[in-house]
Write a protein that holds these residues in place. Structure first.
Motif, PDB file in Angstrom:
ATOM      1  N   THR A  16      34.035 133.681  57.055  1.00 19.98           N
ATOM      2  CA  THR A  16      33.937 134.097  58.032  1.00 19.98           C
ATOM      3  C   THR A  16      32.589 134.743  58.493  1.00 19.98           C
ATOM      4  O   THR A  16      31.965 134.117  59.822  1.00 19.98           O
ATOM      5  CB  THR A  16      35.278 134.570  58.875  1.00 19.98           C
ATOM      6  OG1 THR A  16      36.420 133.460  58.758  1.00 19.98           O
ATOM      7  CG2 THR A  16      35.267 134.787  60.750  1.00 19.98           C
ATOM      8  N   LEU A  17      32.421 135.761  57.935  1.00 15.42           N
ATOM      9  CA  LEU A  17      31.576 136.442  58.229  1.00 15.42           C
ATOM     10  C   LEU A  17      29.873 136.118  57.802  1.00 15.42           C
ATOM     11  O   LEU A  17      29.633 135.490  58.942  1.00 15.42           O
ATOM     12  CB  LEU A  17      31.756 138.444  57.076  1.00 15.42           C
ATOM     13  CG  LEU A  17      33.238 138.516  57.953  1.00 15.42           C
ATOM     14  CD1 LEU A  17      32.363 140.153  56.947  1.00 15.42           C
ATOM     15  CD2 LEU A  17      32.130 138.900  59.572  1.00 15.42           C
ATOM     16  N   ASP A  18      29.942 134.955  56.796  1.00 15.91           N
ATOM     17  CA  ASP A  18      28.818 134.254  55.932  1.00 15.91           C
ATOM     18  C   ASP A  18      28.682 132.825  57.315  1.00 15.91           C
ATOM     19  O   ASP A  18      27.372 132.400  57.657  1.00 15.91           O
ATOM     20  CB  ASP A  18      29.261 134.015  54.768  1.00 15.91           C
ATOM     21  CG  ASP A  18      28.610 132.904  54.152  1.00 15.91           C
ATOM     22  OD1 ASP A  18      27.067 133.343  54.744  1.00 15.91           O
ATOM     23  OD2 ASP A  18      28.023 132.337  53.223  1.00 15.91           O
ATOM     24  N   PRO A  22      22.897 130.047  61.047  1.00 14.08           N
ATOM     25  CA  PRO A  22      22.185 130.293  62.165  1.00 14.08           C
ATOM     26  C   PRO A  22      22.092 128.206  61.997  1.00 14.08           C
ATOM     27  O   PRO A  22      21.985 127.493  61.719  1.00 14.08           O
ATOM     28  CB  PRO A  22      20.329 129.563  62.316  1.00 14.08           C
ATOM     29  CG  PRO A  22      20.466 131.116  61.489  1.00 14.08           C
ATOM     30  CD  PRO A  22      21.299 130.950  60.315  1.00 14.08           C
ATOM     31  N   GLY A  23      22.713 127.740  63.157  1.00 16.72           N
ATOM     32  CA  GLY A  23      23.429 126.049  63.068  1.00 16.72           C
ATOM     33  C   GLY A  23      24.504 126.527  63.105  1.00 16.72           C
ATOM     34  O   GLY A  23      25.002 124.865  63.017  1.00 16.72           O
ATOM     35  N   GLY A  65      21.854 125.173  53.187  1.00 15.96           N
ATOM     36  CA  GLY A  65      20.954 126.172  53.339  1.00 15.96           C
ATOM     37  C   GLY A  65      20.838 127.963  52.432  1.00 15.96           C
ATOM     38  O   GLY A  65      20.756 127.585  51.690  1.00 15.96           O
ATOM     39  N   ALA A  66      19.778 127.785  52.991  1.00 15.66           N
ATOM     40  CA  ALA A  66      19.733 129.102  53.283  1.00 15.66           C
ATOM     41  C   ALA A  66      20.559 130.626  53.535  1.00 15.66           C
ATOM     42  O   ALA A  66      21.950 130.580  53.328  1.00 15.66           O
ATOM     43  CB  ALA A  66      18.453 130.431  54.414  1.00 15.66           C
ATOM     44  N   ASN A  67      20.524 130.940  51.402  1.00 19.24           N
ATOM     45  CA  ASN A  67      21.342 132.155  50.980  1.00 19.24           C
ATOM     46  C   ASN A  67      22.915 131.432  51.123  1.00 19.24           C
ATOM     47  O   ASN A  67      24.265 132.135  50.911  1.00 19.24           O
ATOM     48  CB  ASN A  67      21.960 133.175  52.730  1.00 19.24           C
ATOM     49  CG  ASN A  67      20.832 133.943  52.789  1.00 19.24           C
ATOM     50  OD1 ASN A  67      20.463 134.354  51.146  1.00 19.24           O
ATOM     51  ND2 ASN A  67      20.638 133.937  53.884  1.00 19.24           N
ATOM     52  N   GLY A  68      22.920 129.996  50.680  1.00 22.86           N
ATOM     53  CA  GLY A  68      24.119 129.344  50.191  1.00 22.86           C
ATOM     54  C   GLY A  68      24.422 129.172  49.393  1.00 22.86           C
ATOM     55  O   GLY A  68      26.105 129.447  48.842  1.00 22.86           O
ATOM     56  N   PRO A  83      23.229 121.742  57.174  1.00 22.92           N
ATOM     57  CA  PRO A  83      21.905 122.636  57.739  1.00 22.92           C
ATOM     58  C   PRO A  83      21.350 121.844  58.840  1.00 22.92           C
ATOM     59  O   PRO A  83      20.739 120.790  58.404  1.00 22.92           O
ATOM     60  CB  PRO A  83      20.966 123.452  56.406  1.00 22.92           C
ATOM     61  CG  PRO A  83      21.931 122.655  55.447  1.00 22.92           C
ATOM     62  CD  PRO A  83      22.484 121.424  55.310  1.00 22.92           C
ATOM     63  N   PRO A  84      20.831 122.755  59.436  1.00 24.42           N
ATOM     64  CA  PRO A  84      19.694 121.901  61.032  1.00 24.42           C
ATOM     65  C   PRO A  84      18.706 121.437  60.506  1.00 24.42           C
ATOM     66  O   PRO A  84      18.161 122.287  59.253  1.00 24.42           O
ATOM     67  CB  PRO A  84      19.298 123.691  61.785  1.00 24.42           C
ATOM     68  CG  PRO A  84      20.736 124.227  61.146  1.00 24.42           C
ATOM     69  CD  PRO A  84      20.652 124.527  60.113  1.00 24.42           C
TER      70      PRO A  84
END
Length: 216
Positions: free
Chosen positions: A24-26, A31-32, A46-49, A104-105
């Motif tokens: 939930t927090l992640d 973004p997106g 994506g980033a921080n995957g 991811p966006p």
């Protein structure tokens, strides 16, 4: 040994709490990412995957440890299904899902063999989880939870196909996936805590029976 019998089942509660809180927090910080549309395994993209990957893998490990702890306290087939669920979560962390559903966006949608395998593993996870819940704990509430999981998981599966095919884009398949997964893990967490407490009480009674004073 007795400490292990009490501790290992409680890893089910850790898996439930971690999956609910971390995913939930992640999701809220990506973004997106739309938690009503996108699925939890997409947090591995994506980033921080790596956050999502580690979350899936460690939750799977906690479920496996819980299954080991329940080995002599629950129905053998149910324990095997719980163990399979843990293995599936670990495998889903390794076999990454495809980009899609707008995340991811700005990343093109994918349809790879790897993604297909990921989806098939997800299906077996859902089916095994429903079966495990139906075979554990008090029968009536277990059936209610298993029914909720069945309806949510089936609806999520249909809706994600409609979204992916642009028939009904933006639908809440991700939310329904969360309902099914969180319900199953929540039931496992409750079962683990109850089983661990029962094992502890049994150990205390055995020590008491062995000593006239009830104290070692």
């Amino acid at each position: 040994m007795n400490g292990g019998k009490r501790l290992l089942p409680a890893f089910g509660a850790l898996a439930a709490a971690q999956m609910i809180v971390v995913s939930t927090l992640d999701g809220l910080t990506r973004p997106g990412y739309d938690e009503t549309r996108n699925w939890i395994s997409q947090l591995s993209l994506g980033a921080n995957g790596w956050h999502g990957t580690v979350n899936l893998a460690t939750c799977g490990l906690w479920v496996i440890l819980c299954a080991i702890g329940l080995h002599r306290q629950a129905d053998g087939r149910a324990v095997a299904l719980i163990l399979w669920c843990g293995l599936c979560l670990v495998t889903l962390a390794v076999v990454r899902t495809d980009a899609g559903l707008g995340f991811p966006p700005e990343v093109p949608e994918e349809h790879t063999t790897r993604g297909l395998i990921h989806k098939l593993i997800s299906v077996t996870l859902g089916v095994a989880g429903i079966g495990a819940v139906a075979r554990t704990g008090p029968r009536r509430p277990a059936r209610v939870v298993a029914s909720v999981m069945t309806v949510s998981f089936a609806a999520a599966g249909v809706l994600v196909l409609l979204d992916d095919g642009d028939v009904l884009p933006g639908n809440p398949s991700g939310l329904l996936e969360r309902v099914a997964l969180f319900a199953g893990l929540g039931w496992l967490g409750w079962l683990g805590l109850v089983s661990g407490r029962a094992a502890g009480d049994s150990s205390v009674r055995r020590r008491g029976a062995a000593s006239p004073t009830g104290v070692e």
